[in-house]
Design a protein around this motif. Structure first.
Motif, PDB file in Angstrom:
ATOM      1  N   GLU A 130      53.161   3.961 -72.589  1.00 33.24           N
ATOM      2  CA  GLU A 130      53.639   3.798 -73.970  1.00 33.24           C
ATOM      3  C   GLU A 130      54.266   2.426 -74.185  1.00 33.24           C
ATOM      4  O   GLU A 130      54.111   1.811 -75.242  1.00 33.24           O
ATOM      5  N   PHE A 131      54.984   1.941 -73.180  1.00 34.31           N
ATOM      6  CA  PHE A 131      55.584   0.604 -73.256  1.00 34.31           C
ATOM      7  C   PHE A 131      54.501  -0.440 -73.496  1.00 34.31           C
ATOM      8  O   PHE A 131      54.598  -1.260 -74.415  1.00 34.31           O
ATOM      9  N   TYR A 132      53.446  -0.408 -72.685  1.00 31.25           N
ATOM     10  CA  TYR A 132      52.383  -1.407 -72.821  1.00 31.25           C
ATOM     11  C   TYR A 132      51.612  -1.252 -74.129  1.00 31.25           C
ATOM     12  O   TYR A 132      51.294  -2.240 -74.789  1.00 31.25           O
ATOM     13  N   LEU A 133      51.337  -0.024 -74.519  1.00 29.01           N
ATOM     14  CA  LEU A 133      50.610   0.185 -75.772  1.00 29.01           C
ATOM     15  C   LEU A 133      51.433  -0.302 -76.968  1.00 29.01           C
ATOM     16  O   LEU A 133      50.883  -0.908 -77.899  1.00 29.01           O
ATOM     17  N   ARG A 134      52.747  -0.089 -76.956  1.00 30.22           N
ATOM     18  CA  ARG A 134      53.608  -0.587 -78.036  1.00 30.22           C
ATOM     19  C   ARG A 134      53.590  -2.112 -78.126  1.00 30.22           C
ATOM     20  O   ARG A 134      53.783  -2.680 -79.197  1.00 30.22           O
ATOM     21  N   LEU A 135      53.363  -2.776 -76.998  1.00 29.52           N
ATOM     22  CA  LEU A 135      53.320  -4.243 -76.986  1.00 29.52           C
ATOM     23  C   LEU A 135      51.957  -4.795 -77.397  1.00 29.52           C
ATOM     24  O   LEU A 135      51.778  -6.007 -77.440  1.00 29.52           O
ATOM     25  N   GLY A 136      51.010  -3.916 -77.674  1.00 27.87           N
ATOM     26  CA  GLY A 136      49.707  -4.362 -78.154  1.00 27.87           C
ATOM     27  C   GLY A 136      48.581  -4.298 -77.150  1.00 27.87           C
ATOM     28  O   GLY A 136      47.449  -4.685 -77.454  1.00 27.87           O
ATOM     29  N   PHE A 137      48.851  -3.839 -75.940  1.00 27.54           N
ATOM     30  CA  PHE A 137      47.773  -3.671 -74.967  1.00 27.54           C
ATOM     31  C   PHE A 137      46.862  -2.545 -75.428  1.00 27.54           C
ATOM     32  O   PHE A 137      47.301  -1.607 -76.080  1.00 27.54           O
ATOM     33  N   ARG A 138      45.599  -2.659 -75.057  1.00 26.24           N
ATOM     34  CA  ARG A 138      44.665  -1.566 -75.277  1.00 26.24           C
ATOM     35  C   ARG A 138      44.042  -1.215 -73.936  1.00 26.24           C
ATOM     36  O   ARG A 138      43.881  -2.072 -73.059  1.00 26.24           O
ATOM     37  N   LYS A 139      43.705   0.050 -73.787  1.00 28.30           N
ATOM     38  CA  LYS A 139      43.039   0.490 -72.560  1.00 28.30           C
ATOM     39  C   LYS A 139      41.625  -0.057 -72.560  1.00 28.30           C
ATOM     40  O   LYS A 139      40.945  -0.047 -73.581  1.00 28.30           O
ATOM     41  N   THR A 140      41.172  -0.524 -71.396  1.00 21.65           N
ATOM     42  CA  THR A 140      39.816  -1.066 -71.289  1.00 21.65           C
ATOM     43  C   THR A 140      38.796   0.009 -70.948  1.00 21.65           C
ATOM     44  O   THR A 140      37.599  -0.239 -71.042  1.00 21.65           O
ATOM     45  N   GLY A 141      39.257   1.167 -70.500  1.00 18.68           N
ATOM     46  CA  GLY A 141      38.354   2.208 -70.017  1.00 18.68           C
ATOM     47  C   GLY A 141      38.112   2.099 -68.524  1.00 18.68           C
ATOM     48  O   GLY A 141      37.460   2.949 -67.929  1.00 18.68           O
ATOM     49  N   GLU A 142      38.640   1.047 -67.913  1.00 13.98           N
ATOM     50  CA  GLU A 142      38.502   0.847 -66.471  1.00 13.98           C
ATOM     51  C   GLU A 142      39.706   1.443 -65.742  1.00 13.98           C
ATOM     52  O   GLU A 142      40.761   1.643 -66.334  1.00 13.98           O
ATOM     53  N   THR A 143      39.515   1.649 -64.457  1.00 14.31           N
ATOM     54  CA  THR A 143      40.629   1.957 -63.571  1.00 14.31           C
ATOM     55  C   THR A 143      40.554   0.996 -62.395  1.00 14.31           C
ATOM     56  O   THR A 143      39.496   0.439 -62.085  1.00 14.31           O
ATOM     57  N   SER A 144      41.684   0.800 -61.755  1.00 12.91           N
ATOM     58  CA  SER A 144      41.763  -0.054 -60.571  1.00 12.91           C
ATOM     59  C   SER A 144      42.729   0.615 -59.601  1.00 12.91           C
ATOM     60  O   SER A 144      43.918   0.730 -59.893  1.00 12.91           O
ATOM     61  N   GLY A 145      42.190   1.089 -58.498  1.00 19.19           N
ATOM     62  CA  GLY A 145      43.036   1.778 -57.530  1.00 19.19           C
ATOM     63  C   GLY A 145      43.719   3.005 -58.105  1.00 19.19           C
ATOM     64  O   GLY A 145      44.860   3.289 -57.765  1.00 19.19           O
ATOM     65  N   GLY A 146      43.063   3.693 -59.014  1.00 21.80           N
ATOM     66  CA  GLY A 146      43.627   4.874 -59.634  1.00 21.80           C
ATOM     67  C   GLY A 146      44.554   4.584 -60.806  1.00 21.80           C
ATOM     68  O   GLY A 146      45.122   5.495 -61.390  1.00 21.80           O
ATOM     69  N   GLN A 147      44.709   3.321 -61.132  1.00 20.67           N
ATOM     70  CA  GLN A 147      45.576   2.938 -62.243  1.00 20.67           C
ATOM     71  C   GLN A 147      44.749   2.607 -63.483  1.00 20.67           C
ATOM     72  O   GLN A 147      43.612   2.152 -63.377  1.00 20.67           O
ATOM     73  N   THR A 148      45.353   2.806 -64.635  1.00 17.57           N
ATOM     74  CA  THR A 148      44.737   2.459 -65.905  1.00 17.57           C
ATOM     75  C   THR A 148      44.787   0.945 -66.087  1.00 17.57           C
ATOM     76  O   THR A 148      45.801   0.318 -65.790  1.00 17.57           O
ATOM     77  N   VAL A 149      43.701   0.353 -66.579  1.00 15.23           N
ATOM     78  CA  VAL A 149      43.663  -1.081 -66.842  1.00 15.23           C
ATOM     79  C   VAL A 149      43.838  -1.285 -68.343  1.00 15.23           C
ATOM     80  O   VAL A 149      43.157  -0.657 -69.151  1.00 15.23           O
ATOM     81  N   GLY A 150      44.755  -2.179 -68.695  1.00 12.89           N
ATOM     82  CA  GLY A 150      44.978  -2.543 -70.087  1.00 12.89           C
ATOM     83  C   GLY A 150      44.809  -4.031 -70.275  1.00 12.89           C
ATOM     84  O   GLY A 150      44.911  -4.810 -69.327  1.00 12.89           O
ATOM     85  N   VAL A 151      44.537  -4.422 -71.528  1.00 10.25           N
ATOM     86  CA  VAL A 151      44.359  -5.839 -71.835  1.00 10.25           C
ATOM     87  C   VAL A 151      45.058  -6.156 -73.153  1.00 10.25           C
ATOM     88  O   VAL A 151      45.073  -5.342 -74.073  1.00 10.25           O
ATOM     89  N   LEU A 152      45.628  -7.341 -73.213  1.00  9.39           N
ATOM     90  CA  LEU A 152      46.257  -7.859 -74.415  1.00  9.39           C
ATOM     91  C   LEU A 152      45.531  -9.159 -74.767  1.00  9.39           C
ATOM     92  O   LEU A 152      45.450 -10.063 -73.922  1.00  9.39           O
ATOM     93  N   GLU A 153      45.017  -9.231 -75.975  1.00  9.15           N
ATOM     94  CA  GLU A 153      44.344 -10.454 -76.414  1.00  9.15           C
ATOM     95  C   GLU A 153      45.395 -11.523 -76.717  1.00  9.15           C
ATOM     96  O   GLU A 153      46.379 -11.240 -77.403  1.00  9.15           O
ATOM     97  N   LEU A 154      45.194 -12.716 -76.224  1.00  7.80           N
ATOM     98  CA  LEU A 154      46.169 -13.796 -76.388  1.00  7.80           C
ATOM     99  C   LEU A 154      45.777 -14.793 -77.467  1.00  7.80           C
ATOM    100  O   LEU A 154      46.528 -15.741 -77.714  1.00  7.80           O
ATOM    101  N   THR A 155      44.629 -14.619 -78.074  1.00  5.25           N
ATOM    102  CA  THR A 155      44.180 -15.571 -79.085  1.00  5.25           C
ATOM    103  C   THR A 155      44.647 -15.198 -80.466  1.00  5.25           C
ATOM    104  O   THR A 155      45.097 -14.135 -80.739  1.00  5.25           O
TER     105      THR A 155
END
Length: 155
Positions: A130-155
């Motif tokens: 929730e912290f990351y989603l509130r900051l504007g990250f979106r889930k990529t649909g990927e996982t890495s080592g069992g973790q959710t991957v998120g991305v924040l666009e910087l442009t």
């Protein structure tokens, strides 16, 4: 609150090692000592560890480590940068230091020409999703080592 980042040096090492998250968060984030060990064994320039200090009273309040241009798939086809670790001290959470950390990494990545900031987090009710989603990250649909991957666009 006027936080700032400091490079981890012999002078700041003990302060960085003293950062502890809440007990219920210990399974979701590695301790600072492990992060610094991982930074040490990475190729030069890949890890970007920093102590988060409250500038009003020079109190250590957290630790972050960014990753810079890692070979995400291990085959040279995709390079990413982002937030590798974020440890805000148990008694300092909820005061804006985590947001400051993410914004600081975003600023550094923009300065380096990156257009995205990646992060991974442990899924579940005690995780930081929730912290990351509130900051504007979106889930990529990927996982890495069992973790959710998120991305924040910087442009």
């Amino acid at each position: 609150m006027t936080p700032r980042l400091e490079v981890i040096t012999p002078r700041t090492l003990d302060a960085a090692l003293g950062i502890r998250v809440r007990p219920d968060q210990e399974s979701a984030v590695e301790p600072v000592v492990r992060s610094l060990a991982e930074a040490y064994v990475q190729p030069a320039g890949v890890a970007w560890p920093r102590l988060i200090v409250d500038g009003d009273d020079d109190r250590p309040v957290g630790f972050l480590m960014a990753f810079l241009g890692i070979d995400w798939r291990g085959d040279g086809s995709l390079f990413r940068s982002g937030l590798w670790r974020l440890n805000i001290a148990a008694g300092e959470q909820g005061r804006g230091y985590g947001r400051f950390a993410v914004e600081s990494v975003a600023a550094e990545l923009r300065r380096r020409g990156d257009e995205q900031l990646h992060v991974t987090w442990h899924p579940g009710p005690d995780g930081p999703e929730e912290f990351y989603l509130r900051l504007g990250f979106r889930k990529t649909g990927e996982t890495s080592g069992g973790q959710t991957v998120g991305v924040l666009e910087l442009t």
